[in-house]
Design a protein around this motif. Sequence first.
Motif, PDB file in Angstrom:
ATOM      1  N   GLU A  48       0.832  -1.204   0.000  1.00 25.54           N
ATOM      2  CA  GLU A  48       0.000   0.000   0.000  1.00 25.54           C
ATOM      3  C   GLU A  48       0.868   1.256   0.000  1.00 25.54           C
ATOM      4  O   GLU A  48       0.550   2.254  -0.662  1.00 25.54           O
ATOM      5  N   TYR A  49       1.973   1.201   0.716  1.00 20.64           N
ATOM      6  CA  TYR A  49       2.894   2.335   0.793  1.00 20.64           C
ATOM      7  C   TYR A  49       3.471   2.659  -0.588  1.00 20.64           C
ATOM      8  O   TYR A  49       3.416   3.812  -1.054  1.00 20.64           O
ATOM      9  N   PHE A  50       4.018   1.649  -1.247  1.00 18.34           N
ATOM     10  CA  PHE A  50       4.611   1.892  -2.566  1.00 18.34           C
ATOM     11  C   PHE A  50       3.541   2.251  -3.602  1.00 18.34           C
ATOM     12  O   PHE A  50       3.787   3.060  -4.503  1.00 18.34           O
ATOM     13  N   GLY A  51       2.388   1.647  -3.451  1.00 18.20           N
ATOM     14  CA  GLY A  51       1.297   1.985  -4.360  1.00 18.20           C
ATOM     15  C   GLY A  51       0.880   3.438  -4.229  1.00 18.20           C
ATOM     16  O   GLY A  51       0.593   4.123  -5.225  1.00 18.20           O
ATOM     17  N   GLY A  52       0.834   3.946  -2.982  1.00 20.69           N
ATOM     18  CA  GLY A  52       0.481   5.344  -2.756  1.00 20.69           C
ATOM     19  C   GLY A  52       1.513   6.290  -3.334  1.00 20.69           C
ATOM     20  O   GLY A  52       1.173   7.343  -3.908  1.00 20.69           O
ATOM     21  N   ILE A  53       2.796   5.948  -3.212  1.00 25.68           N
ATOM     22  CA  ILE A  53       3.860   6.783  -3.780  1.00 25.68           C
ATOM     23  C   ILE A  53       3.758   6.808  -5.300  1.00 25.68           C
ATOM     24  O   ILE A  53       3.850   7.867  -5.934  1.00 25.68           O
ATOM     25  N   ALA A  54       3.553   5.635  -5.886  1.00 22.35           N
ATOM     26  CA  ALA A  54       3.439   5.564  -7.345  1.00 22.35           C
ATOM     27  C   ALA A  54       2.253   6.385  -7.843  1.00 22.35           C
ATOM     28  O   ALA A  54       2.329   7.050  -8.889  1.00 22.35           O
ATOM     29  N   LYS A  55       1.161   6.375  -7.109  1.00 20.64           N
ATOM     30  CA  LYS A  55      -0.028   7.144  -7.502  1.00 20.64           C
ATOM     31  C   LYS A  55       0.276   8.636  -7.528  1.00 20.64           C
ATOM     32  O   LYS A  55      -0.155   9.363  -8.437  1.00 20.64           O
ATOM     33  N   ARG A  56       1.020   9.122  -6.556  1.00 19.54           N
ATOM     34  CA  ARG A  56       1.371  10.539  -6.535  1.00 19.54           C
ATOM     35  C   ARG A  56       2.340  10.893  -7.663  1.00 19.54           C
ATOM     36  O   ARG A  56       2.268  11.981  -8.233  1.00 19.54           O
ATOM     37  N   LEU A  57       3.264  10.001  -7.970  1.00 12.13           N
ATOM     38  CA  LEU A  57       4.209  10.262  -9.056  1.00 12.13           C
ATOM     39  C   LEU A  57       3.504  10.350 -10.407  1.00 12.13           C
ATOM     40  O   LEU A  57       4.001  11.012 -11.332  1.00 12.13           O
ATOM     41  N   LYS A  58       2.365   9.697 -10.513  1.00 10.21           N
ATOM     42  CA  LYS A  58       1.615   9.683 -11.777  1.00 10.21           C
ATOM     43  C   LYS A  58       0.530  10.746 -11.820  1.00 10.21           C
ATOM     44  O   LYS A  58      -0.369  10.679 -12.668  1.00 10.21           O
ATOM     45  N   ILE A  59       0.589  11.738 -10.935  1.00  6.70           N
ATOM     46  CA  ILE A  59      -0.494  12.713 -10.835  1.00  6.70           C
ATOM     47  C   ILE A  59      -0.670  13.520 -12.118  1.00  6.70           C
ATOM     48  O   ILE A  59      -1.784  13.915 -12.470  1.00  6.70           O
ATOM     49  N   ALA A  60       0.425  13.774 -12.833  1.00  9.01           N
ATOM     50  CA  ALA A  60       0.325  14.540 -14.075  1.00  9.01           C
ATOM     51  C   ALA A  60       0.142  13.650 -15.293  1.00  9.01           C
ATOM     52  O   ALA A  60      -0.153  14.136 -16.387  1.00  9.01           O
ATOM     53  N   ASN A  61       0.323  12.365 -15.121  1.00  9.25           N
ATOM     54  CA  ASN A  61       0.190  11.425 -16.243  1.00  9.25           C
ATOM     55  C   ASN A  61      -0.216  10.073 -15.673  1.00  9.25           C
ATOM     56  O   ASN A  61       0.608   9.292 -15.231  1.00  9.25           O
ATOM     57  N   THR A  62      -1.495   9.812 -15.698  1.00  8.94           N
ATOM     58  CA  THR A  62      -2.000   8.572 -15.087  1.00  8.94           C
ATOM     59  C   THR A  62      -1.556   7.329 -15.841  1.00  8.94           C
ATOM     60  O   THR A  62      -1.663   6.217 -15.308  1.00  8.94           O
ATOM     61  N   GLU A  63      -1.070   7.498 -17.071  1.00  9.38           N
ATOM     62  CA  GLU A  63      -0.603   6.354 -17.859  1.00  9.38           C
ATOM     63  C   GLU A  63       0.862   6.015 -17.569  1.00  9.38           C
ATOM     64  O   GLU A  63       1.389   5.033 -18.088  1.00  9.38           O
TER      65      GLU A  63
END
Length: 762
Positions: free
Chosen positions: A395-410
Amino acid sequence: MFGLKVKLPVVPRMVRHALIAAALAFLVAFVHLLQPVDVVFWRLQSRLGHVTPSGEMLFVEMREDTLEGPNKDQVLNAALRELGQAGSRTIFIDLPLGRFGNGNTQSAALEGIDGLDKVRLVGRPLHGDDEGELRFPIENEQASKIQKVAAGRSAGPFGYFWSVPGKIVREDRSYGSFAHALARRDGEAGQEYHIDYRFVPEDFLTLNISDVANSKFDPNSVIGRDVVIGFVSMDTNELPSMPGSGEASISFVPIFAAESMKAGNVAFVDRFEVLGVFALLLFLAAAFLNSIRRYAYLLIGIGFAASLIAPIFTALRIESGASLILLLAYAAMRGLSRWRGSIEMNSGQTGLPTLKALTRKLEADQLQERRAVVAAKLHGLSDVLAVLGDEQKLEYFGGIAKRLKIANTELEIFSDDGEHLVWSDVFEERGILESHLLALRAIFAKPLEIDGKQVDVTVTFSADLSFTDAASRRIGNAIALVDKTSLADLPILLDDQQDVMDREWKVSLQSSIDNALQTGAIFAVFQPKVSLKTGRICGYEALVRWNDPERGFISPAYFIEQCEQAGRMEKLTRFMLEESMRKFQVSDAYQYGGTLSVNVSSTMLSNTSLPEIVCDILEKVGFPEDRLIIEVTETARIHDQLTARSVLSALSAVGVGLSLDDFGTGSAGLETLYNYPFSEIKIDRAFVKDITTSAKARTICEEVVTLGKKLRMNLVAEGIEDQETLQLLTDMGCPTAQGYYLGRPEPTPALDALQKVRLAKN
């Protein structure tokens, strides 16, 4: 039933593999399937090891031709008489069953023999099985009066006897063990004693029974020894095979067993004991963190190797086969798991694709040349992971990855299963990328919420912008860059192709230095030092230069620092001393006198062999020691003052001059001048260059000149760039000067000794 959910604990994959491997190994050990493997190990250990016997036993061999002869009883009787008269301690007859004294020959064995109390008859089972009837080599009236011992007959895997019983019981009668009787020990019924096969038959004194019967032997070889009369077949196919010694008489089995008891019983470690130790170590290794696990595996490897090697040198017999299955099974499962992981290319810890997947993606991407490879470093990750469970980590790494993709969800984020996350994105401009990364840092100012806990995320970024380099190298470069970032002053670091080339050159700089020393790319140049009293050149300073074929001239300060870090400083110092002495010695300038100054890094003052190095080179070149000056640079880097003082004192005792370079800056001040035996001071150019414009600089130089005169030390002002500076130093009474105005560094000492230097005499 009551609405409660029972959550079973998640067993880590490595621990599961260890459990499965242990279960398999214990099953194999229980059914003893790997006894042949243990036998192979024991054979090899026996062959590689060697133990010297006690020398208390003598083997008398009866060969097949004697055994089949009509006078075998007479030969045996004669041998017994000779051995008894020679002073043997005990005589054991271990010959084929029932072949002597059976009444079918003209003379019976043991007839007319005195001292039969020394003789022991060795009985063996009539058939191959140890439960069968015992038979003895002599069966007549005399034999019934002789003490009897027994030996086993059945062998283990591959036909070897690995142990002997303490006693043999037949029809309610107990016989002492042949081996124990030889060793003069009392064995216990039902107990097995292991045999050390590191002995070799060739080390035992051996006689032929015919020679003994005919008195063709040295009686001294018999006195006080236990004698075994045994059978040796002339047909090698009928000889039993000894694990460590090849083929030999079967009598050597109890002989070896007796010698083993004399040396101290062989310690036997069974398969379950060994397996239990390695299984425990394996469980601990599987539960450790990655940083510790490799050492645990190393310990297991060393332990298993020791279990195989120790019996070569000690009286040990270890059943290692089951432990081998344990380690092989675990290694196979771990290998299979890794192979599956490489196929799936998914990180088990982060739940994100691995860097291998990113490498393949970049290699297949047609737009790779215009994609930036970006890396993020998660600072303090080990502390975070220490308090999170497996599911919480995902969940921790998933949350970080989600924020990194904020400008590009792909966007796809990849993980190295550690503190680095890497991805690639289309590159537009350097400024746009930097602004985007700064915005991401701002987003991470807010903590993640993991299972009701607030977890901070501190992150820095880097990007590789080389575009045309190989995918794997770009990823490695991005990670190397992000490891150089810091939260305080360097949170973002971008890199381009030129930076990559510079770093690649630095990586191979050490070998480049070695090559440059061999090829002459590193060389000495000479700058004159001028006496301001006479206007003539009074010496030269040798300076190091490096002209790289690809990069041109390289700053001496830079590559000297690299030499110090790479442990090449002694090599460079040796080179400069010898190179500059030889060049100066063959120049015309050498004939007019003057000194040669060579720079030595202060880091070399911790090397107590420096005086010896200088002496060796002086002797090798034939250079006068009183014309050599050692210039010590960067004295602030002297850490061991006691050693440095000792080294400089030793150099001074040799007769070379010692110069304190850059006096007045850093730690090259009065304390250094006081603590070390310098004979020369060099005023740093930082003061000299300003004496025409700064009264303070001029005053400092005047005071240093006065100090040098009072201490009766030579003084050199360096950095003379113009006539006005030269004139002021001359007026101050400075004795020696050096600088570009007086002469630039040249490949050979410039011959200007007969000409006046441009002094303001007019």
